[in-house]
Design an enzyme around this catalytic site. Structure first.
Site, PDB file in Angstrom:
ATOM      1  N   ASN A 123       0.851  -1.191   0.000  1.00 45.51           N
ATOM      2  CA  ASN A 123       0.000   0.000   0.000  1.00 45.51           C
ATOM      3  C   ASN A 123       0.890   1.244   0.000  1.00 45.51           C
ATOM      4  O   ASN A 123       2.109   1.136   0.028  1.00 45.51           O
ATOM      5  CB  ASN A 123      -0.962  -0.021   1.195  1.00 45.51           C
ATOM      6  CG  ASN A 123      -0.211  -0.056   2.502  1.00 45.51           C
ATOM      7  OD1 ASN A 123       0.507   0.870   2.827  1.00 45.51           O
ATOM      8  ND2 ASN A 123      -0.351  -1.151   3.239  1.00 45.51           N
ATOM      9  N   ARG A 124       0.260   2.406  -0.005  1.00 49.61           N
ATOM     10  CA  ARG A 124       1.020   3.643  -0.228  1.00 49.61           C
ATOM     11  C   ARG A 124       1.578   4.284   1.041  1.00 49.61           C
ATOM     12  O   ARG A 124       2.052   5.415   1.006  1.00 49.61           O
ATOM     13  CB  ARG A 124       0.126   4.677  -0.924  1.00 49.61           C
ATOM     14  CG  ARG A 124      -0.271   4.294  -2.313  1.00 49.61           C
ATOM     15  CD  ARG A 124      -1.053   5.422  -2.963  1.00 49.61           C
ATOM     16  NE  ARG A 124      -1.780   4.955  -4.120  1.00 49.61           N
ATOM     17  CZ  ARG A 124      -1.236   4.753  -5.309  1.00 49.61           C
ATOM     18  NH1 ARG A 124       0.048   5.010  -5.489  1.00 49.61           N
ATOM     19  NH2 ARG A 124      -1.958   4.314  -6.306  1.00 49.61           N
TER      20      ARG A 124
END
Ligand code: CTP
Length: 403
Positions: free
Chosen positions: A209-210
């Site tokens: 994920n970011r």
């Protein structure tokens, strides 16, 4: 400031030793008294003359020198220090420290010293990543040795990788953090999770994920600044290790849980990591090839352990205070309250990550602190300010007498 603090600087044999000369100057500018020992290797890279000219002290070299022993003696050298700094710390000296060797003045003093020790490793990336070095470092960290760096970047052999010694300013920050260890959270152990997790699909692909890890890393730094003995368990990020913090880097959620459980017992745990809720049930051992058949492969997912919920479970290993985050895009406070009850943690820091808020990967955060007492909304703050405010709140709660 480091007024009157006595730093014993051990310079072992690496090319980064020239940066230690700058460190001596910076330490003296801040009022520290610096005494230096050159290992045999260290003396190949910088001269005793430069070291003594900068430190305004004799440079110590040889365990078996009659004059050195009669003037000072290795035991006095080890005792008359508030902090021992090993910079650069080669793979060799880390190994000797881990195994308690005392084969020259530098290692003898390290073995005899009761002062806190900070190491700034510097070596080729293959040496740093060798299991022997990582094990030695891990052993030393478990004994309370603090570490700053090494950093990523160009190495002496025209190679790139992890192994560069931390810059003198970073070492200085770590030294100052060590002296703040007389702070309000001194003697208290803290655990912080940070960053994303990577869940393998096959040896080359993963689900992630970011998350940048900025908020979690800042919290670890802020707790260490207040003197907490802080362990940071971090997924893959591009961030440097916060000064004065023991960092354990992991990839997957399951590894993160194992590392967190190893760090127990702690008085406070802050789960700031964006842990992947799912992993691939059976990651492939070999790279999945696209010419394997007519259909695109499908992935079967399995649920990952919930680290926050696990740490929150009642029992004698439960931290006194467990803090989680809730990333929400709507009904922020309502959802955070539900999450607090579901996970069993004490506090939730809820933040709005709706598109346009710039929270994920950005530098600012708007927090609603949800506790058993109610909700407190903080103004929009830089992530390091959020971290300091949280560390202060933790200190007020766990150390009320000092508040
Ligand atoms: N967390 C964790 N382990 C997990 C998942 C989450 O420790 N496997 C922690 C995070 O570090 C964070 C909090 O739990 O402190 C976030 O909870 P989570 O349920 O993942 O919330 P969101 O990410 O906000 O997602 P959702 O709303 O979908 O539940």
């Amino acid at each position: 400031m480091l007024d009157g603090k006595r730093i014993l600087l051990v310079i072992s044999g690496g090319i980064a030793a020239y940066k230690s000369l700058i460190l001596i100057r910076r330490l003296r500018e801040r009022g520290a008294k610096v005494r230096c020992i050159l290992s045999k290797g260290g003396a190949q890279f910088v001269t005793p003359l430069s070291v003594s000219a900068l430190s305004h002290e004799k440079a110590y070299l040889d365990q078996f020198s009659l004059t050195d022993e009669s003037e000072m003696g290795h035991l006095r050298l080890s005792q008359e220090a508030d902090l021992v700094v090993v910079a650069p710390a080669t793979a060799d000296i880390l190994a000797k420290m881990a195994h308690g060797l005392a084969d020259e003045l530098a290692t003898t003093v390290l073995l005899a010293s009761a002062a806190p020790i900070l190491v700034a490793p510097a070596m080729n990336h293959r040496m740093w990543l060798h299991p022997a070095t990582l094990e030695n470092m891990h052993k030393l960290e478990l004994r309370g040795v603090k570490r700053v760096g090494p950093n990523q970047g160009p190495l002496a052999e025209d190679e790139m990788g992890i192994g560069r010694m931390a810059e003198p300013e970073e070492i200085l920050a770590a030294i100052e953090a060590q002296f703040r260890a007389g702070g309000r959270l001194a003697g208290l152990r803290a655990l912080v999770t940070s960053g994303p997790t990577h869940e393998a699909i096959d040896p080359v692909r993963y689900i992630a994920n970011r998350s940048s890890g900025k908020q979690g890393h800042a919290i670890a730094a802020a707790l260490a600044e207040l003197g907490a003995e802080t362990v940071l368990v971090s997924g893959p990020t591009a961030l440097a290790d916060p000064p004065g913090v023991s960092v354990f880097r992991i990839e997957s959620a399951r590894d993160m849980l194992t590392a967190c459980e190893r760090a127990l017992p702690v008085e406070v745990a802050v789960c700031a990591a964006a842990v992947a809720d799912w992993r691939v049930a059976a990651a492939a051992d070999q790279k999945i090839k696209k010419n394997g058949g007519p259909d695109a492969p499908s992935l079967t997912l399995a649920e990952n352990p919930d680290i926050l919920a696990t740490l929150s479970q009642p029992g004698n290993r439960r931290p006194r205070l467990v803090v989680g985050f809730a990333a929400e895009t709507e009904n922020v406070v309502v959802n955070a309250r539900v999450k607090r009850a579901k996970k069993g943690c004490d506090w939730i820091l809820a933040n709005d990550v709706a598109p346009g808020t710039g929270t994920f990967g950005g530098d600012r955060n708007t927090i609603h602190l949800v506790t058993e007492k109610g909700v407190e909304t903080w103004p929009t703050l830089a992530k390091d300010q959020v971290a300091r405010k949280l560390a202060e709140r933790i200190a007020e709660t766990l150390r009320p007498a000092a508040a």
